[in-house]
Design a protein around this motif. Structure first.
Motif, short mmCIF file in Angstrom:
data_model
loop_
_atom_site.label_atom_id
_atom_site.label_comp_id
_atom_site.label_asym_id
_atom_site.label_seq_id
_atom_site.Cartn_x
_atom_site.Cartn_y
_atom_site.Cartn_z
N ASN A 144 3.19 19.16 56.78
CA ASN A 144 2.84 18.81 55.40
C ASN A 144 3.78 19.54 54.45
OD1 ASN A 144 1.44 17.61 53.30
ND2 ASN A 144 -0.10 19.22 53.19
N GLU A 145 4.08 18.89 53.35
CA GLU A 145 4.93 19.50 52.32
C GLU A 145 4.30 19.27 50.96
OE1 GLU A 145 9.23 18.95 52.57
OE2 GLU A 145 9.25 18.52 50.41
N VAL A 146 4.14 20.35 50.19
CA VAL A 146 3.51 20.26 48.87
C VAL A 146 4.46 20.86 47.83
CG1 VAL A 146 1.57 21.00 47.43
CG2 VAL A 146 1.19 20.41 49.83
N ARG A 147 4.67 20.12 46.74
CA ARG A 147 5.53 20.58 45.65
C ARG A 147 4.69 20.80 44.39
NH1 ARG A 147 11.54 18.77 45.77
NH2 ARG A 147 11.89 18.63 48.00
N THR A 148 4.91 21.93 43.73
CA THR A 148 4.26 22.21 42.46
C THR A 148 5.31 22.70 41.48
OG1 THR A 148 3.75 24.47 43.16
CG2 THR A 148 2.03 22.82 43.48
N SER A 149 5.03 22.47 40.19
CA SER A 149 5.96 22.88 39.14
C SER A 149 5.28 23.85 38.18
CB SER A 149 6.46 21.66 38.35
OG SER A 149 7.17 20.78 39.19
N ILE A 150 6.09 24.76 37.64
CA ILE A 150 5.57 25.70 36.65
C ILE A 150 6.73 26.14 35.76
CG2 ILE A 150 5.92 27.80 38.04
CD1 ILE A 150 3.21 28.78 36.96
N SER A 151 6.44 26.36 34.48
CA SER A 151 7.44 26.86 33.54
C SER A 151 7.02 28.25 33.07
CB SER A 151 7.58 25.92 32.34
OG SER A 151 8.05 24.66 32.76
N LEU A 152 8.00 29.16 32.97
CA LEU A 152 7.72 30.55 32.64
C LEU A 152 8.67 31.05 31.55
CD1 LEU A 152 7.41 31.86 36.31
CD2 LEU A 152 5.51 31.33 34.76
N ARG A 153 8.12 31.69 30.54
CA ARG A 153 8.92 32.25 29.44
C ARG A 153 9.34 33.67 29.79
NH1 ARG A 153 8.85 32.05 23.58
NH2 ARG A 153 10.42 33.56 22.89
N TYR A 154 10.58 33.99 29.50
CA TYR A 154 11.10 35.35 29.70
C TYR A 154 11.31 36.02 28.35
CZ TYR A 154 11.70 34.76 34.69
OH TYR A 154 11.46 34.58 36.03
N VAL A 155 10.99 37.31 28.30
CA VAL A 155 11.14 38.09 27.08
C VAL A 155 11.98 39.32 27.40
CG1 VAL A 155 9.92 39.38 25.27
CG2 VAL A 155 8.91 37.29 26.21
N PHE A 156 12.95 39.60 26.55
CA PHE A 156 13.82 40.75 26.76
C PHE A 156 13.17 42.02 26.19
CE2 PHE A 156 16.48 37.13 27.31
CZ PHE A 156 17.42 37.51 28.25
N PRO A 157 13.51 43.19 26.74
CA PRO A 157 12.81 44.43 26.36
C PRO A 157 12.78 44.72 24.86
CG PRO A 157 14.13 44.80 28.32
CD PRO A 157 14.46 43.42 27.85
N LYS A 158 13.89 44.58 24.17
CA LYS A 158 13.92 44.86 22.74
C LYS A 158 13.11 43.82 21.96
CE LYS A 158 16.06 48.71 22.39
NZ LYS A 158 15.30 49.90 21.90
N GLU A 159 13.13 42.60 22.44
CA GLU A 159 12.32 41.53 21.84
C GLU A 159 10.84 41.85 22.00
OE1 GLU A 159 11.76 36.70 22.51
OE2 GLU A 159 12.88 37.91 23.96
N MET A 160 10.45 42.31 23.18
CA MET A 160 9.06 42.67 23.43
C MET A 160 8.63 43.84 22.55
SD MET A 160 6.43 41.72 25.31
CE MET A 160 6.88 41.11 26.95
#
Length: 261
Positions: free
Chosen positions: A206-222
């Motif tokens: 069996n093969e299962v595909r899932t998608s997800i989007s993730l935001r990245y934040v830089f240290p000075k921005e945080m």
């Protein structure tokens, strides 16, 4: 855009039992949180709590918690796991960027890199405003997010092997592959996870595909957005073992204190 940051980004969580199989091995954040819980009086709030991976162990130690998540399937699994345990947990279905719990806490946390699910500036602002409103003055907010290193952001846009694990139910192997593409204008990485389930002969069945989007934040921005929303940063770590942050880190673990409304 708010709906896009939440309801349309849930594929990876639509199988709560599989989620638990793959993630219940992680304990470092729970050990870290327990240190802070032991210094805290009163109610603790777990944001984006999922199936209660961190909520339940803390409640078993005698702490009173609220677990908040927008994914009804994950919360239903959390309720099922605690239905006969007599723990002090209230499971609440809410958007963490629009919290309305009618309580205040001295400790709020969010683990599992959940901060990355808030894909827009508005969504991040909503989360931090919600946390601020529900924290007592000088209360603590703890959360983790992945470090935006070049290695992390610019992963191959073709199918690449990630890891193999053993399914605890079948005792068979599951090979996991990923496909990633990074949108630098929005600081969002789009990920496809491919799980190839094998039988006892190591044949893919069996093969299962899932998608997800993730935001990245830089240290000075945080640093800037936390300050704007009334927090001071007490510490930033590279992991839950309190390793100092370096340019080679994979995570950023923030311990913040509310100083202003």
């Amino acid at each position: 855009m708010t709906d896009k940051t939440t309801l349309d980004n849930f594929e990876e969580y639509n199988d709560p039992i599989l989620y638990d199989k793959e993630n219940n091995i992680y304990l470092e954040d729970i050990i870290f949180l327990e240190k802070w819980a032991s210094r805290t009086e009163g109610l603790i709030i777990d944001l984006a709590c999922g199936t209660g991976r961190a909520t339940i162990p803390l409640a078993k130690k005698g702490y009173k918690l609220i677990g908040v998540d927008l994914h009804k399937g994950m919360l239903n699994e959390a309720r099922k796991k605690t239905s006969n345990l007599n723990l002090q947990i209230d499971w609440i279905t809410q958007d963490c960027s629009k919290l309305d719990l009618n309580v205040k806490s001295k400790l709020i946390y969010s683990v599992g890199n959940s901060f990355q699910h808030f894909l827009t500036n508005d969504a991040q602002d909503g989360l931090l405003m919600s946390v601020n409103r529900h924290l007592e003055t000088k209360g603590i907010f703890i959360f983790g997010t992945r470090f935006p290193s070049a290695e992390e952001l610019f992963q191959p846009s073709k199918e690449e092997y990630w890891k193999t694990y053993i399914d605890t139910e079948t005792q068979n192997k599951v090979d996991v592959y990923t496909i990633c593409s990074y949108d630098p204008l929005n600081q969002v990485q789009h990920n496809t996870t491919i799980r190839k389930f094998k039988n006892m002969h190591e044949e893919v069945i069996n093969e299962v595909r899932t998608s997800i989007s993730l935001r990245y934040v830089f240290p000075k921005e945080m640093e800037r957005i936390l300050t704007v929303h009334g927090f001071e940063i007490i510490n930033v770590y590279a992991d839950w073992n309190e390793t100092p942050l370096t340019e080679d880190s994979y995570q950023m673990i923030y311990v913040c204190r509310k100083i202003t409304r």
